[in-house]
Design a protein around this motif. Structure first.
Motif, PDB file in Angstrom:
ATOM      1  N   THR A  65       0.810  -1.226   0.000  1.00 50.62           N
ATOM      2  CA  THR A  65       0.000   0.000   0.000  1.00 50.62           C
ATOM      3  C   THR A  65       0.840   1.272   0.000  1.00 50.62           C
ATOM      4  O   THR A  65       0.317   2.357  -0.217  1.00 50.62           O
ATOM      5  CB  THR A  65      -0.933   0.035   1.231  1.00 50.62           C
ATOM      6  N   PHE A  66       2.122   1.144   0.238  1.00 50.28           N
ATOM      7  CA  PHE A  66       2.975   2.314   0.415  1.00 50.28           C
ATOM      8  C   PHE A  66       2.972   3.242  -0.801  1.00 50.28           C
ATOM      9  O   PHE A  66       2.668   4.432  -0.680  1.00 50.28           O
ATOM     10  CB  PHE A  66       4.418   1.878   0.730  1.00 50.28           C
ATOM     11  N   ASP A  67       3.321   2.704  -1.969  1.00 49.19           N
ATOM     12  CA  ASP A  67       3.444   3.558  -3.160  1.00 49.19           C
ATOM     13  C   ASP A  67       2.133   4.245  -3.506  1.00 49.19           C
ATOM     14  O   ASP A  67       2.121   5.431  -3.839  1.00 49.19           O
ATOM     15  CB  ASP A  67       3.954   2.757  -4.362  1.00 49.19           C
ATOM     16  N   GLU A  68       1.041   3.508  -3.425  1.00 48.34           N
ATOM     17  CA  GLU A  68      -0.251   4.097  -3.765  1.00 48.34           C
ATOM     18  C   GLU A  68      -0.595   5.249  -2.828  1.00 48.34           C
ATOM     19  O   GLU A  68      -1.050   6.294  -3.255  1.00 48.34           O
ATOM     20  CB  GLU A  68      -1.359   3.047  -3.742  1.00 48.34           C
ATOM     21  N   ALA A  69      -0.345   5.066  -1.543  1.00 48.19           N
ATOM     22  CA  ALA A  69      -0.658   6.116  -0.574  1.00 48.19           C
ATOM     23  C   ALA A  69       0.229   7.346  -0.760  1.00 48.19           C
ATOM     24  O   ALA A  69      -0.246   8.476  -0.729  1.00 48.19           O
ATOM     25  CB  ALA A  69      -0.523   5.581   0.850  1.00 48.19           C
ATOM     26  N   VAL A  70       1.506   7.134  -0.996  1.00 48.50           N
ATOM     27  CA  VAL A  70       2.445   8.259  -1.113  1.00 48.50           C
ATOM     28  C   VAL A  70       2.303   8.977  -2.453  1.00 48.50           C
ATOM     29  O   VAL A  70       2.252  10.204  -2.516  1.00 48.50           O
ATOM     30  CB  VAL A  70       3.895   7.774  -0.886  1.00 48.50           C
ATOM     31  N   VAL A  71       2.205   8.226  -3.540  1.00 48.94           N
ATOM     32  CA  VAL A  71       2.141   8.827  -4.877  1.00 48.94           C
ATOM     33  C   VAL A  71       0.800   9.508  -5.141  1.00 48.94           C
ATOM     34  O   VAL A  71       0.738  10.540  -5.802  1.00 48.94           O
ATOM     35  CB  VAL A  71       2.439   7.755  -5.958  1.00 48.94           C
ATOM     36  N   ASN A  72      -0.288   8.951  -4.607  1.00 46.95           N
ATOM     37  CA  ASN A  72      -1.619   9.486  -4.896  1.00 46.95           C
ATOM     38  C   ASN A  72      -2.075  10.582  -3.941  1.00 46.95           C
ATOM     39  O   ASN A  72      -3.216  11.019  -4.018  1.00 46.95           O
ATOM     40  CB  ASN A  72      -2.654   8.359  -4.905  1.00 46.95           C
ATOM     41  N   SER A  73      -1.211  11.037  -3.078  1.00 52.84           N
ATOM     42  CA  SER A  73      -1.578  12.093  -2.140  1.00 52.84           C
ATOM     43  C   SER A  73      -1.065  13.436  -2.654  1.00 52.84           C
ATOM     44  O   SER A  73       0.131  13.608  -2.881  1.00 52.84           O
ATOM     45  CB  SER A  73      -0.979  11.810  -0.758  1.00 52.84           C
ATOM     46  N   ASP A  74      -1.993  14.372  -2.828  1.00 55.01           N
ATOM     47  CA  ASP A  74      -1.588  15.723  -3.223  1.00 55.01           C
ATOM     48  C   ASP A  74      -1.114  16.535  -2.021  1.00 55.01           C
ATOM     49  O   ASP A  74      -0.531  17.604  -2.186  1.00 55.01           O
ATOM     50  CB  ASP A  74      -2.745  16.458  -3.916  1.00 55.01           C
ATOM     51  N   ILE A  75      -1.386  16.050  -0.816  1.00 56.50           N
ATOM     52  CA  ILE A  75      -0.863  16.707   0.374  1.00 56.50           C
ATOM     53  C   ILE A  75       0.405  15.974   0.793  1.00 56.50           C
ATOM     54  O   ILE A  75       0.591  14.805   0.445  1.00 56.50           O
ATOM     55  CB  ILE A  75      -1.905  16.742   1.521  1.00 56.50           C
ATOM     56  N   PRO A  76       1.302  16.634   1.496  1.00 58.33           N
ATOM     57  CA  PRO A  76       2.541  15.968   1.923  1.00 58.33           C
ATOM     58  C   PRO A  76       2.246  14.762   2.811  1.00 58.33           C
ATOM     59  O   PRO A  76       1.236  14.716   3.522  1.00 58.33           O
ATOM     60  CB  PRO A  76       3.270  17.055   2.718  1.00 58.33           C
ATOM     61  N   VAL A  77       3.133  13.781   2.747  1.00 56.93           N
ATOM     62  CA  VAL A  77       3.015  12.557   3.540  1.00 56.93           C
ATOM     63  C   VAL A  77       4.237  12.478   4.443  1.00 56.93           C
ATOM     64  O   VAL A  77       5.367  12.606   3.980  1.00 56.93           O
ATOM     65  CB  VAL A  77       2.956  11.313   2.624  1.00 56.93           C
ATOM     66  N   ILE A  78       4.001  12.296   5.738  1.00 56.12           N
ATOM     67  CA  ILE A  78       5.108  12.092   6.679  1.00 56.12           C
ATOM     68  C   ILE A  78       5.016  10.657   7.180  1.00 56.12           C
ATOM     69  O   ILE A  78       3.975  10.223   7.675  1.00 56.12           O
ATOM     70  CB  ILE A  78       5.088  13.125   7.835  1.00 56.12           C
ATOM     71  N   VAL A  79       6.096   9.914   6.988  1.00 46.50           N
ATOM     72  CA  VAL A  79       6.108   8.493   7.338  1.00 46.50           C
ATOM     73  C   VAL A  79       7.101   8.265   8.476  1.00 46.50           C
ATOM     74  O   VAL A  79       8.260   8.669   8.393  1.00 46.50           O
ATOM     75  CB  VAL A  79       6.500   7.617   6.127  1.00 46.50           C
ATOM     76  N   ASP A  80       6.618   7.613   9.524  1.00 48.71           N
ATOM     77  CA  ASP A  80       7.433   7.229  10.671  1.00 48.71           C
ATOM     78  C   ASP A  80       7.852   5.775  10.481  1.00 48.71           C
ATOM     79  O   ASP A  80       7.018   4.871  10.518  1.00 48.71           O
ATOM     80  CB  ASP A  80       6.599   7.400  11.949  1.00 48.71           C
ATOM     81  N   PHE A  81       9.138   5.560  10.235  1.00 54.85           N
ATOM     82  CA  PHE A  81       9.682   4.202  10.141  1.00 54.85           C
ATOM     83  C   PHE A  81      10.111   3.807  11.553  1.00 54.85           C
ATOM     84  O   PHE A  81      10.963   4.475  12.152  1.00 54.85           O
ATOM     85  CB  PHE A  81      10.871   4.164   9.179  1.00 54.85           C
ATOM     86  N   TRP A  82       9.516   2.747  12.092  1.00 53.43           N
ATOM     87  CA  TRP A  82       9.695   2.374  13.494  1.00 53.43           C
ATOM     88  C   TRP A  82       9.757   0.858  13.635  1.00 53.43           C
ATOM     89  O   TRP A  82       9.572   0.128  12.660  1.00 53.43           O
ATOM     90  CB  TRP A  82       8.532   2.923  14.331  1.00 53.43           C
ATOM     91  N   ALA A  83      10.007   0.393  14.861  1.00 48.00           N
ATOM     92  CA  ALA A  83       9.970  -1.044  15.172  1.00 48.00           C
ATOM     93  C   ALA A  83       9.425  -1.212  16.591  1.00 48.00           C
ATOM     94  O   ALA A  83       9.642  -0.345  17.446  1.00 48.00           O
ATOM     95  CB  ALA A  83      11.365  -1.661  15.064  1.00 48.00           C
ATOM     96  N   PRO A  84       8.724  -2.321  16.849  1.00 46.54           N
ATOM     97  CA  PRO A  84       8.105  -2.523  18.158  1.00 46.54           C
ATOM     98  C   PRO A  84       9.095  -2.643  19.320  1.00 46.54           C
ATOM     99  O   PRO A  84       8.756  -2.352  20.454  1.00 46.54           O
ATOM    100  CB  PRO A  84       7.300  -3.813  18.009  1.00 46.54           C
ATOM    101  N   TRP A  85      10.319  -3.053  19.053  1.00 41.40           N
ATOM    102  CA  TRP A  85      11.312  -3.227  20.111  1.00 41.40           C
ATOM    103  C   TRP A  85      12.076  -1.945  20.431  1.00 41.40           C
ATOM    104  O   TRP A  85      12.873  -1.898  21.364  1.00 41.40           O
ATOM    105  CB  TRP A  85      12.306  -4.326  19.739  1.00 41.40           C
ATOM    106  N   CYS A  86      11.834  -0.885  19.681  1.00 40.71           N
ATOM    107  CA  CYS A  86      12.592   0.367  19.782  1.00 40.71           C
ATOM    108  C   CYS A  86      12.004   1.287  20.857  1.00 40.71           C
ATOM    109  O   CYS A  86      10.876   1.755  20.724  1.00 40.71           O
ATOM    110  CB  CYS A  86      12.590   1.050  18.413  1.00 40.71           C
ATOM    111  N   GLY A  87      12.768   1.532  21.907  1.00 42.52           N
ATOM    112  CA  GLY A  87      12.319   2.402  22.999  1.00 42.52           C
ATOM    113  C   GLY A  87      11.971   3.817  22.543  1.00 42.52           C
ATOM    114  O   GLY A  87      10.883   4.321  22.850  1.00 42.52           O
ATOM    115  N   PRO A  88      12.874   4.509  21.820  1.00 40.15           N
ATOM    116  CA  PRO A  88      12.546   5.859  21.356  1.00 40.15           C
ATOM    117  C   PRO A  88      11.311   5.886  20.431  1.00 40.15           C
ATOM    118  O   PRO A  88      10.533   6.839  20.454  1.00 40.15           O
ATOM    119  CB  PRO A  88      13.804   6.304  20.600  1.00 40.15           C
TER     120      PRO A  88
END
Length: 141
Positions: A44-67
């Protein structure tokens, strides 16, 4: 303008206005003003990012990451302040390793801002609410 529904990820055409009282998805009928971050997957990533006329901010995270865990509530809180101005999304790099590799994610959390489907800004490390608000304001529509 084209915006992606945070509930079902369908692309919607919405008239560009300064503010909105109501805006619902044509597919799932969910509110487009609900700016809770959407979870994106490789499919779903490309469709969501490419088809949005408003800016997209993506948080790349992991469940084990404290911060990452510490920043998650802040990311959700700031997302509420930008309905139809910026699309907030999250990518779990543990389950979506190909996306992490594709974007060269070396440390988490990493935030990437996309405009017109292209990366325009990147920041690594957890941000406090003021810093995240400032970043989002700088790039929002």
């Amino acid at each position: 303008m084209r915006v992606v529904c945070p509930h079902c990820l369908a692309v919607n055409n919405v008239p560009a206005k300064e503010s909105y009282k109501k805006a619902n998805c044509g597919k799932c009928k969910g509110s487009l003003l609900d700016s809770k971050p959407a979870s994106l997957r490789a499919t779903t990533f490309d469709e969501a990012v490419v088809n949005s006329d408003i800016p997209v901010i993506v948080d790349f995270w992991a469940p084990w990451c404290g911060p990452c865990k510490m920043m998650a509530p802040t990311f959700e809180k700031v997302a509420e302040k930008f309905p139809l101005k910026m699309f907030f999304a999250k990518v779990n790099t543990e389950t979506e390793q190909l996306l992490g590799a594709r974007f060269g994610i070396r440390s988490i959390p990493t935030l990437i801002i996309f405009k017109g489907g292209k990366e325009v800004h990147r920041v690594s490390g957890a941000l406090d609410e003021r810093s995240l608000m400032s970043l989002a304001s700088q790039f929002s529509s």
